[in-house]
Write an enzyme that holds these catalytic residues in place. Structure first.
Site, short mmCIF file in Angstrom:
data_model
loop_
_atom_site.label_atom_id
_atom_site.label_comp_id
_atom_site.label_asym_id
_atom_site.label_seq_id
_atom_site.Cartn_x
_atom_site.Cartn_y
_atom_site.Cartn_z
N GLU A 46 1.26 -1.36 0.19
CA GLU A 46 0.07 0.21 -0.05
C GLU A 46 1.43 1.17 0.34
O GLU A 46 2.25 1.05 0.53
CB GLU A 46 -0.70 0.03 1.22
CG GLU A 46 -1.56 1.42 1.64
CD GLU A 46 -1.79 1.24 2.65
OE1 GLU A 46 -2.00 0.41 3.60
OE2 GLU A 46 -3.09 2.08 3.10
N ASN A 106 -6.94 6.13 -1.87
CA ASN A 106 -5.56 5.25 -1.15
C ASN A 106 -5.81 4.15 -2.74
O ASN A 106 -7.03 3.04 -2.30
CB ASN A 106 -5.64 5.04 -0.72
CG ASN A 106 -4.93 4.00 0.48
OD1 ASN A 106 -3.82 3.91 -0.11
ND2 ASN A 106 -4.36 3.69 1.75
N LYS A 123 -9.21 1.78 -1.69
CA LYS A 123 -9.42 1.35 -0.85
C LYS A 123 -10.68 2.41 0.05
O LYS A 123 -10.61 3.38 0.00
CB LYS A 123 -7.89 2.46 0.46
CG LYS A 123 -8.11 1.36 1.48
CD LYS A 123 -7.60 2.08 2.56
CE LYS A 123 -7.48 1.16 3.89
NZ LYS A 123 -5.73 1.65 4.58
N GLU A 142 -5.88 9.09 7.98
CA GLU A 142 -6.28 8.13 6.12
C GLU A 142 -7.70 9.03 6.06
O GLU A 142 -7.92 9.72 5.08
CB GLU A 142 -6.46 7.42 6.27
CG GLU A 142 -5.42 6.47 6.27
CD GLU A 142 -5.16 5.05 5.35
OE1 GLU A 142 -5.74 4.18 4.89
OE2 GLU A 142 -4.64 3.93 5.84
N CYS A 168 -4.61 -3.09 3.03
CA CYS A 168 -4.63 -2.83 3.91
C CYS A 168 -5.92 -3.03 5.05
O CYS A 168 -6.32 -4.10 5.26
CB CYS A 168 -4.10 -1.20 4.74
SG CYS A 168 -3.38 -1.51 6.55
N ASN A 193 0.48 -0.86 5.07
CA ASN A 193 1.56 -0.71 6.47
C ASN A 193 0.40 -0.69 7.90
O ASN A 193 -0.43 0.47 7.71
CB ASN A 193 1.45 1.39 5.97
CG ASN A 193 2.19 1.86 4.61
OD1 ASN A 193 3.31 1.58 4.92
ND2 ASN A 193 1.37 0.91 3.56
#
Ligand code: CDV
Length: 308
Positions: A46, A106, A123, A142, A168, A193
């Protein structure tokens, strides 16, 4: 036998000061190792092109745009596509996407052996928070910098099989794997991550974090009879430690290959996609066994509504 030789290309830490050019050079080195090992597909983490920037608070949200890619491939990333096509190796990697319309995602892409982007995933499950939170040991912003993905969970026919992506935090949600599973997915690729400490419960350290990581991947693989390839960005980035745990899970839910370091490292495994068939035709033959008349809440209600 439908063998796909997968290279999970773990990246060690990327510092704030590291240029895209330097990161791409490391990714190219891993791709060359993957080619030497006769791999079909190389999977990177990611937000592979930079440090995990959502740990940094920018009061002006737009100041974080320095971490976003406005085009893919762009000047810095084009060598990856050229090398992929020269080596006839497919790839997947994550990056921060800024669209022409000003949307921030993302994102991960799937690139075929000719170097063409054939798939994009944004994402869906965005962890963390929007505003600076002094109560946390570290920030995870995020929700400040990204919108939730708007593409759902598509799959693509590739390398003789059916391939899907997630990113993720998505791996912690059974809904992710089930929606992919309902499209017959045989290989799920994802990057992550994951800080080795829970920012809201510092006693929850590496062992427990790794346990939850394995638990979700192994359950997702088994319950949907699919291979899962999960790739970390690991190590200490500007004082912040992210766990490794790059691994390949088979359709029985077994870990069949994993990384040994927190550095740039290639984990290679032969995934025979025909190994997904037994599960898909027996205990997880969805068409025979699922009872969708009882699952309505899953798609109609986001939160918990306890009984009165
Ligand atoms: N990048 C992530 O999505 N990380 C989350 C952390 C914040 C828990 C994860 O689920 O690993």
């Amino acid at each position: 036998m439908r063998n796909v030789r997968v290279a999970a290309a773990q990246l060690g830490p990327i510092q704030k000061m590291d240029s895209r050019h330097a990161v791409v050079a490391r990714m190219l080195d891993l791709m060359r190792q993957a080619k030497a090992a006769a791999c079909d597909l190389v999977v990177y983490p990611e937000l592979a092109l930079s440090t995990f920037f959502p740990r940094w608070y920018y009061e002006e949200r737009g100041d974080a745009d320095i971490w976003f890619e406005r085009e893919m491939p762009g000047a810095a990333t084009r060598p990856l596509f050229e090398e992929a096509s020269r080596s006839a190796i497919a790839m997947s990697f994550g990056y921060a996407e800024l669209t022409p319309g000003g949307h921030h995602f993302n994102t991960s892409i799937l690139v075929d052996k000719a170097g063409a982007i054939i798939g994009k995933y944004r994402k869906v499950h965005m962890p963390g928070h929007v505003e600076y939170d002094p109560a946390r040991t570290h920030q995870h912003l995020e929700k400040r910098y990204f919108e939730p993905g708007d593409l759902g969970f598509p799959v693509w026919r590739m390398l003789g099989g059916i391939v899907g992506m997630c990113i993720c935090n998505d791996r912690r949600w059974p809904e992710t794997f089930r929606v992919l599973g309902l499209q017959g997915v045989e290989l799920v690729v994802l990057g992550f991550n994951t800080p080795s400490v829970n920012s809201q419960r510092s006693a929850e350290g590496l062992d427990r974090r790794m346990f939850h990581h394995r638990l979700t991947l192994q359950a997702g693989a088994y319950q949907n009879a699919t291979f899962v390839v999960a790739v970390a960005k690991a190590g200490v980035e500007d004082g912040h430690h992210c766990m490794a745990g790059t691994m390949v899970i088979d359709p029985d839910g077994e870990i069949v290959a994993q990384s040994a370091t927190e550095a740039d490292e290639l984990v290679v495994h032969d995934c025979d996609l025909d190994a997904t068939r037994f599960g898909k035709e027996t205990v997880f033959d969805f068409a025979r066994h699922r009872r969708i008349e009882h699952y309505g809440l899953i798609a109609s209600q986001p939160g918990v509504v306890p009984p009165l």
